[in-house]
Design an enzyme around this catalytic site. Sequence first.
Site, PDB file in Angstrom:
ATOM      1  NE  ARG A   1      -1.667  -1.637   3.570  1.00 30.46           N
ATOM      2  CZ  ARG A   1      -1.952  -1.824   4.849  1.00 30.46           C
ATOM      3  NH1 ARG A   1      -3.191  -1.653   5.277  1.00 30.46           N
ATOM      4  NH2 ARG A   1      -1.025  -2.172   5.705  1.00 30.46           N
TER       5      ARG A   1
ATOM      6  CG  ASP B   1      -5.631  -2.029   0.203  1.00 31.25           C
ATOM      7  OD1 ASP B   1      -5.623  -3.238   0.509  1.00 31.25           O
ATOM      8  OD2 ASP B   1      -6.109  -1.137   0.929  1.00 31.25           O
TER       9      ASP B   1
ATOM     10  CE1 TYR C   1      -1.488 -17.199  13.571  1.00 30.12           C
ATOM     11  CE2 TYR C   1       0.348 -16.906  15.062  1.00 30.12           C
ATOM     12  CZ  TYR C   1      -0.538 -16.398  14.132  1.00 30.12           C
ATOM     13  OH  TYR C   1      -0.465 -15.080  13.766  1.00 30.12           O
TER      14      TYR C   1
ATOM     15  NE  ARG D   1       1.109  -3.478  12.282  1.00 31.61           N
ATOM     16  CZ  ARG D   1       2.056  -2.933  11.523  1.00 31.61           C
ATOM     17  NH1 ARG D   1       3.256  -3.488  11.453  1.00 31.61           N
ATOM     18  NH2 ARG D   1       1.803  -1.833  10.822  1.00 31.61           N
TER      19      ARG D   1
END
Length: 280
Positions: free
Chosen positions: A41, A68, A149, A201
């Site tokens: 982006r 995007d 995961y 994050r």
Amino acid sequence: MYKDDLLAGKKVLVTGGGTGLGRSMAEHFRRLGAAVVICGRRQDVLAQTCEEVNARDDAPEMTWKGCDIRDAQAVHDMVEAIWSDGPLDVLVNNAAGNFISRSHELSSRAVDAVLGIVLHGTSYVTLACGKRWLAGEHAGNVLSIVTSYAWTGSAYVLPSAMAKAGVLAMTRSLAVEWGPHGIRLNAIAPGPFPTKGAWERLVPRPELAERFEQKNPLRRAGRHEELTNLACYLISDQSGYVNGEVVTIDGGEWLQGAGQFNFLSEMTDGDWEAIKPKKK
Ligand SMILES: CCCCCCCCCCC/C=C/C(=O)SCCNC(=O)CCNC(=O)[C@H](O)C(C)(C)COP(=O)(O)OP(=O)(O)OC[C@H]1O[C@@H](n2cnc3c(N)ncnc32)[C@H](O)[C@@H]1OP(=O)(O)O
Ligand SMILES: NC(=O)C1=CN([C@@H]2O[C@H](COP(=O)(O)OP(=O)(O)OC[C@H]3O[C@@H](n4cnc5c(N)ncnc54)[C@H](OP(=O)(O)O)[C@@H]3O)[C@@H](O)[C@H]2O)C=CC1
């Protein structure tokens, strides 16, 4: 590790290739002769990455497209533009979004933010490329970056776990459906590989990063070249008979969490001595 021309003549799209692991893969593919296109982006990030990488040597020019991937029309336009001077050979689904949160606190927009990138965006790009490969009878290769995961699930990253499981299901489904047309799909499931995007994050407190990086049998985080070497193999013709596979590269992290007695690595020599049978 490989011959310099392993990927010569291949046109490769790396989504999210302006930063992190995507950038590392894109750079390695280019060094091995691929014509690499990166998308994302933030156009300033993409432009800067290409400028830095292309200035280094005279390997094929790396180019970029602002896109995007949550926007199906934007994906269509990007893929059309890429095909305009010949078909793509390899798609690397690397772009992702993620953050940690207690699941009961997630808003619907928060769920959509991650699913929109990882599940929807990844499928838009894959289908846009696959349609063109099928129509043009061109062999194709898709490599998706998931995570371990994807099959175990994980607390506190619920939307990411759901979305990565979906990408793995897409990989296995299309490997069978498109295999007869010469299109292969595989995935890599990385453990911890330090990147700014992930660590900003996902690491709640700095001291937890070190603990996380060492909670695998090899007691260290992955090195980018270890992952990029695997990716080079999987997108090359050398792996031509590998299809529908997911290769884990996590130092044994997820297995360590699985075996019921694995926590006994915390026992001391004294503990082991104490439970040995006594010789009469
Ligand atoms: C303990 C140590 C751990 C070490 C780490 C080891 C790694 C292990 C393996 C991990 C496997 C997977 C890794 C990855 O995928 S890493 C990739 C990381 N990179 C990125 O995420 C890059 C792109 N990300 C983003 O652009 C954003 O983070 C985002 C995904 C949120 C999307 O951005 P967007 O601009 O679309 O979203 P908004 O900011 O408008 O937010 C939309 C809604 O989402 C809510 N939100 C956003 N962040 C959070 C948060 N941290 N917690 C809760 N909710 C959040 C936001 O509030 C909006 O909702 P509302 O409008 O309802 O408020
Ligand atoms: N680092 C790790 O330890 C692990 C990473 N992974 C996976 O590896 C991959 C790379 O992660 P990493 O390098 O760590 O993180 P980064 O944050 O560096 O990379 C994510 C990239 O995705 C791009 N991106 C995000 N949203 C979109 C969008 N809507 N459209 C296009 N591009 C988008 C970002 O660019 P922009 O914001 O400009 O759009 C960015 O370049 C991801 O798939 C991640 O899930 C898996 C397991 C562990």
